[in-house]
Each structure stands twice: as C-alpha cells, then as structure tokens.
Design an enzyme around this catalytic site. Structure first.
Site, mmCIF file in Angstrom:
data_model
loop_
_atom_site.group_PDB
_atom_site.id
_atom_site.type_symbol
_atom_site.label_atom_id
_atom_site.label_comp_id
_atom_site.label_asym_id
_atom_site.label_seq_id
_atom_site.Cartn_x
_atom_site.Cartn_y
_atom_site.Cartn_z
ATOM 1 N N CYS A 120 0.812 -1.221 0.000
ATOM 2 C CA CYS A 120 0.000 0.000 0.000
ATOM 3 C C CYS A 120 0.846 1.272 0.000
ATOM 4 O O CYS A 120 0.316 2.358 -0.205
ATOM 5 C CB CYS A 120 -0.977 -0.020 1.168
ATOM 6 N N HIS A 260 -3.221 6.976 2.461
ATOM 7 C CA HIS A 260 -3.634 5.665 1.963
ATOM 8 C C HIS A 260 -5.018 5.339 2.508
ATOM 9 O O HIS A 260 -5.314 5.568 3.681
ATOM 10 C CB HIS A 260 -2.627 4.601 2.407
ATOM 11 N N ASN A 290 -10.255 -0.383 -0.112
ATOM 12 C CA ASN A 290 -8.785 -0.354 -0.179
ATOM 13 C C ASN A 290 -8.333 -1.003 -1.495
ATOM 14 O O ASN A 290 -8.472 -2.210 -1.671
ATOM 15 C CB ASN A 290 -8.215 -1.102 1.034
HETATM 16 C C1 LIG Z 1 -9.795 -5.153 9.776
HETATM 17 C C2 LIG Z 1 -10.515 -4.154 10.660
HETATM 18 C C3 LIG Z 1 -11.578 -3.413 9.875
HETATM 19 C C4 LIG Z 1 -11.208 -4.891 11.789
HETATM 20 O O1 LIG Z 1 -11.834 -3.949 12.640
HETATM 21 P P1 LIG Z 1 -11.705 -4.096 14.224
HETATM 22 O O2 LIG Z 1 -12.488 -3.013 14.808
HETATM 23 O O3 LIG Z 1 -10.221 -4.153 14.543
HETATM 24 O O4 LIG Z 1 -12.417 -5.434 14.450
HETATM 25 P P2 LIG Z 1 -11.843 -6.727 15.177
HETATM 26 O O5 LIG Z 1 -10.803 -7.356 14.318
HETATM 27 O O6 LIG Z 1 -11.501 -6.382 16.585
HETATM 28 O O7 LIG Z 1 -13.102 -7.623 15.163
HETATM 29 C C5 LIG Z 1 -14.216 -7.346 16.006
HETATM 30 C C6 LIG Z 1 -15.223 -8.423 15.794
HETATM 31 O O8 LIG Z 1 -15.826 -8.246 14.511
HETATM 32 C C7 LIG Z 1 -15.739 -9.455 13.788
HETATM 33 N N1 LIG Z 1 -15.642 -9.158 12.381
HETATM 34 C C8 LIG Z 1 -14.510 -9.036 11.626
HETATM 35 N N2 LIG Z 1 -14.845 -8.751 10.351
HETATM 36 C C9 LIG Z 1 -16.210 -8.688 10.330
HETATM 37 C C10 LIG Z 1 -17.130 -8.443 9.307
HETATM 38 N N3 LIG Z 1 -16.749 -8.182 8.034
HETATM 39 N N4 LIG Z 1 -18.427 -8.427 9.625
HETATM 40 C C11 LIG Z 1 -18.852 -8.658 10.872
HETATM 41 N N5 LIG Z 1 -18.007 -8.931 11.892
HETATM 42 C C12 LIG Z 1 -16.702 -8.929 11.605
HETATM 43 C C13 LIG Z 1 -14.527 -10.156 14.345
HETATM 44 O O9 LIG Z 1 -14.598 -11.533 14.088
HETATM 45 C C14 LIG Z 1 -14.626 -9.827 15.795
HETATM 46 O O10 LIG Z 1 -15.554 -10.700 16.380
HETATM 47 P P3 LIG Z 1 -15.258 -11.307 17.841
HETATM 48 O O11 LIG Z 1 -15.187 -10.112 18.747
HETATM 49 O O12 LIG Z 1 -16.434 -12.187 18.071
HETATM 50 O O13 LIG Z 1 -13.959 -12.011 17.710
HETATM 51 C C15 LIG Z 1 -9.523 -3.144 11.273
HETATM 52 O O14 LIG Z 1 -8.716 -3.783 12.218
HETATM 53 C C16 LIG Z 1 -8.645 -2.506 10.249
HETATM 54 O O15 LIG Z 1 -9.095 -1.732 9.419
HETATM 55 N N6 LIG Z 1 -7.330 -2.775 10.319
HETATM 56 C C17 LIG Z 1 -6.375 -2.164 9.427
HETATM 57 C C18 LIG Z 1 -6.559 -2.709 8.054
HETATM 58 C C19 LIG Z 1 -5.655 -2.040 7.090
HETATM 59 O O16 LIG Z 1 -5.395 -0.884 7.216
HETATM 60 N N7 LIG Z 1 -5.210 -2.809 6.113
HETATM 61 C C20 LIG Z 1 -4.434 -2.388 5.054
HETATM 62 C C21 LIG Z 1 -3.229 -1.677 5.476
HETATM 63 S S1 LIG Z 1 -2.258 -1.334 4.135
#
Ligand SMILES: CC(C)(COP(=O)(O)OP(=O)(O)OC[C@H]1O[C@@H](n2cnc3c(N)ncnc32)[C@H](O)[C@@H]1OP(=O)(O)O)[C@@H](O)C(=O)NCCC(=O)NCCS
Length: 334
Positions: A120, A260, A290
C-alpha cells in the site's frame, strides 16, 4: 551541484487519471454471502461499496486504461513517455513485469520501466523514484501507475478481509516543476518485523504453489487487522510530522492530506492527531475500499475533482502498507 545557490530541479505531478471497473460490489451483496452486515462494514471501516474487475480485466488492463486517459488528457503520443513505474502487489504474473505489459498495450516505444513492490506504500515509493528520474534531468516525462486487482488475492470466504478491498488503477505524469513547486521532500521507511501481519504467504520462493498451499488457502491475503491499524495510524502521523518539522511547517500550513485509503477510522485518527478537520483529509474509501497501490491516485483524483487542491497549496501524501512500509511526501501543488 550543477547550479549552486539556485533551487534544485524538482518533479511536479502535471496530470492525474484513474480507471475503476464498472462492476460495483455493495456491502448488501457481501452480506448475502458472508456473516457480515452493511452496518458493521460502514461503522467499522467507512466502506460502502468497491469495484470488482470483470472477465478479462487484470492489473495491466486497468493500468493501461488509466495511462491511456492520462495521455489523452495531455495530448501525449506514445513516444513522449520516457519511463513507466508500476506499483502493484497483484501483477498479471510474477514476470514479466506489469510495466512491460502496459508498455506493450500502449506502444510506448521510447519507455523503459519496471514494477515496484511496496504494497500500500507502493505508489508513494514509485512517485519518489520517478521524481528522481525527472529531478536529475535524466527524463522529461515519467508515468507512475498504482494498480491492483485485489479481488484476485482476496479470500471470498474470509469476512475480515473480503469486505475491505477493491480493484482499481490510477496514474500520474511527472515533469519538471517550475521553481518553488512540485515534489519537495519525502520520508520513507520499512520495518520488516511486521512481515507476518499482512501478507500473501504462498506463491513465492518460500512456499511455491502446491496442492497443499492451495488447500490451506495460502494464496490469499492474510491480515492481523488490529496490529496493522495501530501501525497505520502511528506511522502515517509520524511520517507527516517528520516532513512538517523538517520544513518548519505546522498542520495549519497543509491544505490537504492524501492518505492511503484503508479504513475511515484510520483516516479520522490521522486527522485528529494532526489537528486537521475531516474536510482536509482526502477520502474516497466509501466508493472504492482499499485498492492497495491505487488508493493514493484515486484519492488525489477525487480531491482534484472536488476542487480541494489549487495551485500553490501544500499537499502531503501519507502511506502505510505490508512489510511494513510507510512514508509521506510533501508537494507544493503546481
Ligand atoms: C480489519 C478491521 C476493519 C477490523 O476492525 P476491528 O475493529 O479491529 O475489528 P476486530 O478485528 O476487533 O473484530 C471485532 C469483531 O468483529 C468481527 N468481524 C470481523 N470482520 C467482520 C465483518 N466483516 N463483519 C462482521 N463482523 C466482523 C470479528 O470476528 C470480531 O468478532 P469477535 O469479537 O467475536 O472475535 C480493522 O482492524 C482494520 O481496518 N485494520 C487495518 C486494516 C488495514 O489498514 N489494512 C491495510 C493496510 S495497508
């Protein structure tokens, strides 16, 4: 130094173009196939829909269309382009480089080029690399492309990643800047200790393709979202602050941050920590998700279309990606 006392030659972004596939994949459609909901995706990421390549669409076909639009905007002929750098993690194939395929599809007879792999942060690193080719006087016109067909490496059964990514391409033209304008500075770094937090495990020399790697779904992107989230906020903010300090600037001097596009909560946190209101943090996440290498040119194109950048404005790009890779670039818009 060829010309002591005078401004160094700089590169300016003199044209911007983009291409996204026609097919729109909405959150509602994803929620019919996965255990997720529009409400979860919108509140946790800000993404409402993304584009998905159609049959026959690849990273090189999307990149080719973006460059074709760039050239037609400026009335450039194929032999006007000196070099082409393509930032991508989803090349049509491992080799030849996607740059070669785009060169061939457009008949860029005078261009050389290569692919750059920094996930990214790829577009930003390619921008810095291309800018040096112009700033040294080696080339007049360098095209930098960010293009990714993320749908080719996303696990459709993994709700934690399938909702985040989309396909698209963007391109910019770099030419010599007028004095006082253009790409002023950059700060980039890599931190390979994050290599296991965002990766596609198989398909390279470590784990060549095999029935076992396919069965283990190791040809799909894997991500430790929470770790990446924290790194993204701290590194994008830190990189921008390094540039501001180096140039005696404050956030108030910056017309627009173009970060980004991974998660709206990341963009909001970056804006808050820098002390910038949301209208000065470019976002096209809701429409495209993304798109990895393409997010910066897509966000830049969106900001230009919305009239958010004018001549003389200071614009800061910021990126973070798998590796980890990170950085920021300061531009006086020409
Ligand atoms: C991936 C991302 C959206 C997840 O959001 P989050 O707030 O951290 O969510 P969590 O990973 O803590 O998950 C919370 C809960 O939602 C659930 N969950 C994850 N994806 C889900 C979805 N698409 N729909 C519903 N629930 C979802 C998880 O399983 C978790 O459930 P649990 O509590 O029962 O285990 C976030 O961490 C993120 O954006 N990270 C950076 C990603 C990024 O920038 N990537 C590219 C970089 S170049």
């Amino acid at each position: 130094m060829a010309n002591p006392g005078s401004e160094p030659l700089r590169a300016a972004i003199t044209a911007v173009a983009m291409y996204v596939p026609e097919r729109v994949l909405t959150n509602a459609e994803l929620a019919r196939k996965l255990d997720t909901s529009d409400e979860w995706i919108v509140t946790r990421t800000g993404i409402r829909e993304r584009r998905i390549g159609g049959p026959g669409e690849t990273t090189s076909t999307m990149g080719t269309e973006a460059v074709r639009r760039l050239m037609s905007q400026r009335g450039l002929r194929p032999d006007d382009i000196d070099a082409l750098i393509v930032a991508t993690v989803t090349p049509d194939m491992l080799f030849p480089a996607t740059a070669c395929l785009i060169q061939d599809q457009l008949g860029l007879t005078q261009a050389w080029g290569f692919d750059l792999s920094a996930a990214c942060s790829g577009f930003l690193y390619a921008l810095t690399t291309g800018a040096q080719l112009v700033a040294t006087g080696a080339h007049r016109r360098v095209v930098v492309v960010g293009a990714d067909l993320m749908s080719s490496i996303i696990d459709p059964l993994d709700r934690t990643t399938a909702v985040l990514f989309g396909d698209g391409a963007g391109a910019v033209l770099l030419e010599a800047a007028e004095s006082g304008y253009g790409i002023m500075d950059f700060h980039h770094r890599v931190d390979g200790s994050g290599r296991n937090d965002l990766l596609m495990p198989a398909g390279g020399s470590l784990l060549p393709p095999s029935t076992a790697t396919v069965a283990a779904r190791q040809h799909f992107l894997k991500q430790n979202g929470k770790v990446v989230f924290k790194f993204a906020v701290s590194q994008m903010v830190g990189s921008v602050q390094v540039l501001l300090a180096r140039h005696g600037l404050t956030a108030a001097d910056i017309a627009l941050v173009v970060p980004h596009q991974a998660n709206q909560r990341i963009l909001d946190a970056v804006g808050q920590r820098l002390g910038l209101p949301s209208e000065r943090v470019a976002s096209v996440l809701a429409c495209y998700g993304n798109t990895t290498g393409a997010t910066l040119p897509l966000a830049l194109d969106g900001a230009l279309t919305a009239g958010k950048i004018k001549r003389g404005d200071l614009v800061v790009f910021a990126a973070v990606g798998a590796g980890f890779t990170a950085g920021a670039t300061l531009v006086r818009w020409a």
